[in-house]
Design a protein around this motif. Sequence first.
Motif, PDB file in Angstrom:
ATOM      1  N   PHE A   1       0.829  -1.213   0.000  1.00  0.00           N
ATOM      2  CA  PHE A   1       0.000   0.000   0.000  1.00  0.00           C
ATOM      3  C   PHE A   1       0.862   1.260   0.000  1.00  0.00           C
ATOM      4  O   PHE A   1       0.427   2.313  -0.453  1.00  0.00           O
ATOM      5  CB  PHE A   1      -0.967  -0.012   1.193  1.00  0.00           C
ATOM      6  CG  PHE A   1      -2.085  -0.999   1.037  1.00  0.00           C
ATOM      7  CD1 PHE A   1      -2.055  -2.224   1.673  1.00  0.00           C
ATOM      8  CD2 PHE A   1      -3.182  -0.713   0.227  1.00  0.00           C
ATOM      9  CE1 PHE A   1      -3.081  -3.149   1.514  1.00  0.00           C
ATOM     10  CE2 PHE A   1      -4.222  -1.628   0.067  1.00  0.00           C
ATOM     11  CZ  PHE A   1      -4.161  -2.851   0.709  1.00  0.00           C
ATOM     12  N   GLY A   2       2.082   1.138   0.480  1.00  0.00           N
ATOM     13  CA  GLY A   2       2.999   2.280   0.425  1.00  0.00           C
ATOM     14  C   GLY A   2       3.306   2.675  -1.011  1.00  0.00           C
ATOM     15  O   GLY A   2       3.257   3.856  -1.374  1.00  0.00           O
ATOM     16  N   LYS A   3       3.585   1.673  -1.846  1.00  0.00           N
ATOM     17  CA  LYS A   3       3.881   1.950  -3.262  1.00  0.00           C
ATOM     18  C   LYS A   3       2.620   2.433  -3.981  1.00  0.00           C
ATOM     19  O   LYS A   3       2.692   3.322  -4.837  1.00  0.00           O
ATOM     20  CB  LYS A   3       4.400   0.687  -3.958  1.00  0.00           C
ATOM     21  CG  LYS A   3       5.855   0.374  -3.661  1.00  0.00           C
ATOM     22  CD  LYS A   3       6.340  -0.798  -4.492  1.00  0.00           C
ATOM     23  CE  LYS A   3       7.788  -1.104  -4.139  1.00  0.00           C
ATOM     24  NZ  LYS A   3       8.256  -2.353  -4.782  1.00  0.00           N
ATOM     25  N   VAL A   4       1.484   1.831  -3.632  1.00  0.00           N
ATOM     26  CA  VAL A   4       0.228   2.274  -4.250  1.00  0.00           C
ATOM     27  C   VAL A   4       0.010   3.753  -3.935  1.00  0.00           C
ATOM     28  O   VAL A   4      -0.260   4.559  -4.824  1.00  0.00           O
ATOM     29  CB  VAL A   4      -0.965   1.430  -3.749  1.00  0.00           C
ATOM     30  CG1 VAL A   4      -2.290   2.024  -4.219  1.00  0.00           C
ATOM     31  CG2 VAL A   4      -0.828  -0.012  -4.223  1.00  0.00           C
ATOM     32  N   ASP A   5       0.174   4.104  -2.665  1.00  0.00           N
ATOM     33  CA  ASP A   5      -0.042   5.487  -2.247  1.00  0.00           C
ATOM     34  C   ASP A   5       0.924   6.440  -2.953  1.00  0.00           C
ATOM     35  O   ASP A   5       0.521   7.525  -3.387  1.00  0.00           O
ATOM     36  CB  ASP A   5       0.135   5.613  -0.729  1.00  0.00           C
ATOM     37  CG  ASP A   5      -0.214   7.007  -0.237  1.00  0.00           C
ATOM     38  OD1 ASP A   5       0.678   7.703   0.277  1.00  0.00           O
ATOM     39  OD2 ASP A   5      -1.380   7.400  -0.377  1.00  0.00           O
ATOM     40  N   ALA A   6       2.168   6.023  -3.086  1.00  0.00           N
ATOM     41  CA  ALA A   6       3.163   6.879  -3.751  1.00  0.00           C
ATOM     42  C   ALA A   6       2.767   7.146  -5.201  1.00  0.00           C
ATOM     43  O   ALA A   6       2.910   8.267  -5.704  1.00  0.00           O
ATOM     44  CB  ALA A   6       4.544   6.230  -3.684  1.00  0.00           C
ATOM     45  N   ASN A   7       2.258   6.115  -5.868  1.00  0.00           N
ATOM     46  CA  ASN A   7       1.836   6.286  -7.266  1.00  0.00           C
ATOM     47  C   ASN A   7       0.600   7.175  -7.376  1.00  0.00           C
ATOM     48  O   ASN A   7       0.512   8.029  -8.264  1.00  0.00           O
ATOM     49  CB  ASN A   7       1.543   4.918  -7.902  1.00  0.00           C
ATOM     50  CG  ASN A   7       2.791   4.258  -8.465  1.00  0.00           C
ATOM     51  OD1 ASN A   7       3.205   4.542  -9.579  1.00  0.00           O
ATOM     52  ND2 ASN A   7       3.407   3.398  -7.669  1.00  0.00           N
ATOM     53  N   VAL A   8      -0.346   6.984  -6.464  1.00  0.00           N
ATOM     54  CA  VAL A   8      -1.551   7.813  -6.505  1.00  0.00           C
ATOM     55  C   VAL A   8      -1.191   9.265  -6.201  1.00  0.00           C
ATOM     56  O   VAL A   8      -1.714  10.195  -6.806  1.00  0.00           O
ATOM     57  CB  VAL A   8      -2.617   7.304  -5.514  1.00  0.00           C
ATOM     58  CG1 VAL A   8      -3.849   8.199  -5.543  1.00  0.00           C
ATOM     59  CG2 VAL A   8      -3.007   5.882  -5.853  1.00  0.00           C
ATOM     60  N   HIS A   9      -0.261   9.448  -5.268  1.00  0.00           N
ATOM     61  CA  HIS A   9       0.213  10.803  -4.928  1.00  0.00           C
ATOM     62  C   HIS A   9       0.793  11.480  -6.166  1.00  0.00           C
ATOM     63  O   HIS A   9       0.533  12.659  -6.444  1.00  0.00           O
ATOM     64  CB  HIS A   9       1.265  10.705  -3.823  1.00  0.00           C
ATOM     65  CG  HIS A   9       1.968  11.991  -3.523  1.00  0.00           C
ATOM     66  ND1 HIS A   9       1.393  13.014  -2.788  1.00  0.00           N
ATOM     67  CD2 HIS A   9       3.197  12.442  -3.868  1.00  0.00           C
ATOM     68  CE1 HIS A   9       2.243  14.018  -2.686  1.00  0.00           C
ATOM     69  NE2 HIS A   9       3.352  13.704  -3.332  1.00  0.00           N
ATOM     70  N   GLN A  10       1.564  10.705  -6.939  1.00  0.00           N
ATOM     71  CA  GLN A  10       2.170  11.249  -8.146  1.00  0.00           C
ATOM     72  C   GLN A  10       1.103  11.622  -9.171  1.00  0.00           C
ATOM     73  O   GLN A  10       1.163  12.682  -9.794  1.00  0.00           O
ATOM     74  CB  GLN A  10       3.113  10.205  -8.735  1.00  0.00           C
ATOM     75  CG  GLN A  10       4.128  10.762  -9.703  1.00  0.00           C
ATOM     76  CD  GLN A  10       5.087   9.712 -10.211  1.00  0.00           C
ATOM     77  OE1 GLN A  10       5.216   8.635  -9.608  1.00  0.00           O
ATOM     78  NE2 GLN A  10       5.735   9.986 -11.309  1.00  0.00           N
ATOM     79  N   LEU A  11       0.101  10.759  -9.322  1.00  0.00           N
ATOM     80  CA  LEU A  11      -0.969  11.040 -10.284  1.00  0.00           C
ATOM     81  C   LEU A  11      -1.791  12.249  -9.840  1.00  0.00           C
ATOM     82  O   LEU A  11      -2.160  13.081 -10.671  1.00  0.00           O
ATOM     83  CB  LEU A  11      -1.875   9.813 -10.440  1.00  0.00           C
ATOM     84  CG  LEU A  11      -3.026   9.950 -11.427  1.00  0.00           C
ATOM     85  CD1 LEU A  11      -2.520  10.298 -12.823  1.00  0.00           C
ATOM     86  CD2 LEU A  11      -3.850   8.662 -11.474  1.00  0.00           C
ATOM     87  N   LYS A  12      -2.025  12.362  -8.560  1.00  0.00           N
ATOM     88  CA  LYS A  12      -2.754  13.524  -8.050  1.00  0.00           C
ATOM     89  C   LYS A  12      -1.978  14.800  -8.361  1.00  0.00           C
ATOM     90  O   LYS A  12      -2.548  15.805  -8.772  1.00  0.00           O
ATOM     91  CB  LYS A  12      -3.004  13.408  -6.548  1.00  0.00           C
ATOM     92  CG  LYS A  12      -3.722  14.632  -5.966  1.00  0.00           C
ATOM     93  CD  LYS A  12      -3.929  14.515  -4.484  1.00  0.00           C
ATOM     94  CE  LYS A  12      -4.489  15.805  -3.897  1.00  0.00           C
ATOM     95  NZ  LYS A  12      -3.541  16.938  -3.943  1.00  0.00           N
ATOM     96  N   GLY A  13      -0.669  14.727  -8.165  1.00  0.00           N
ATOM     97  CA  GLY A  13       0.175  15.890  -8.438  1.00  0.00           C
ATOM     98  C   GLY A  13       0.123  16.311  -9.901  1.00  0.00           C
ATOM     99  O   GLY A  13      -0.093  17.498 -10.203  1.00  0.00           O
ATOM    100  N   SER A  14       0.285  15.358 -10.790  1.00  0.00           N
ATOM    101  CA  SER A  14       0.306  15.748 -12.208  1.00  0.00           C
ATOM    102  C   SER A  14      -1.091  16.144 -12.687  1.00  0.00           C
ATOM    103  O   SER A  14      -1.225  17.069 -13.494  1.00  0.00           O
ATOM    104  CB  SER A  14       0.912  14.657 -13.089  1.00  0.00           C
ATOM    105  OG  SER A  14       0.238  13.452 -12.940  1.00  0.00           O
ATOM    106  N   SER A  15      -2.132  15.503 -12.181  1.00  0.00           N
ATOM    107  CA  SER A  15      -3.477  15.901 -12.614  1.00  0.00           C
ATOM    108  C   SER A  15      -3.818  17.284 -12.082  1.00  0.00           C
ATOM    109  O   SER A  15      -4.426  18.086 -12.787  1.00  0.00           O
ATOM    110  CB  SER A  15      -4.523  14.859 -12.212  1.00  0.00           C
ATOM    111  OG  SER A  15      -4.519  14.627 -10.829  1.00  0.00           O
ATOM    112  N   SER A  16      -3.407  17.596 -10.877  1.00  0.00           N
ATOM    113  CA  SER A  16      -3.624  18.948 -10.340  1.00  0.00           C
ATOM    114  C   SER A  16      -2.841  19.975 -11.148  1.00  0.00           C
ATOM    115  O   SER A  16      -3.327  21.086 -11.372  1.00  0.00           O
ATOM    116  CB  SER A  16      -3.207  19.026  -8.880  1.00  0.00           C
ATOM    117  OG  SER A  16      -3.980  18.177  -8.086  1.00  0.00           O
TER     118      SER A  16
END
Lengths: 124, 146
Positions: free
Chosen positions: B71-86
């Motif tokens: 879940f740590g890696k999942v969260d890191a990837n979602v964080h990255q996607l949130k950043g680029s989508s924002s």
Amino acid sequence: MASSQVVKVLVVDDDVLTRRIYRTLLLRFGFEITEAEDGKSAVNKFIDGNEYDLVLMDKDMPRMDGVEATRALRGMGISAKVVAITGDENSRGAFLDAGADEFLLKPLNITALTDILKAFNFLN
Amino acid sequence: MASAPFKAQLTDLLNSMFAMDFLDEQFKELQMLEEASGPGFLTEVVTLFCGDAERIISQLDALLNEPAVDFGKVDANVHQLKGSSSSVGAKRVALVCIKFRNVCQENDKEGCIAALHEIRHEFDELRKKFQTMLQLEQQIQDLDSK
């Protein structure tokens, strides 16, 4: 300022898209842009003797995060202005304690950054 | 002018994307940057975002198919996607990323899988609209340069 009249900026972010957006914005102002993809690369650029007037610093990056990189730069005696730009609103205190001059939340607000650049006398 | 109907279509498309929250104010900031820096900037940014998002969504799919989910890696990837989508103003994608991070932080695998489906849906819808936008911009540019 660094020795030339042109404002030299180091953009530190692990996201290519973010670096592209900052580059386009800062080139509009006639700044000279260098990019680093993480905190360690950013610190190494200073170690290599490069000079910058301004550092735009992300927080969450591989190898060395932005808070650690800021602390390292201040520890080296680097006086460049550091503006933290991150989506982590809870990192403001850590960044300022590490020696950052300003803190902005992502997504980047161009007006907010422009105001900071004016306050630093990088823009008229 | 031959490009007028395409400009009207583009305006309607963008207005609907803002009205339906596909895009937010951040995209308008990028439009202003393109006006100042010349054509090609938005195309590059949108193309970079779509490539980034596709890669991250594939990565998330692989991570959630592991027998023991990191879940740590999942969260890191979602964080990255949130950043680029924002960063591009992709509002609906960014909002789903926030929901995703919440279930991820609870180590809720089923919740994560559901959130990933939702992200895939929102991104696919947005990508189709971006493709139409870029096609219209290219047609306008081609006609205006004649």
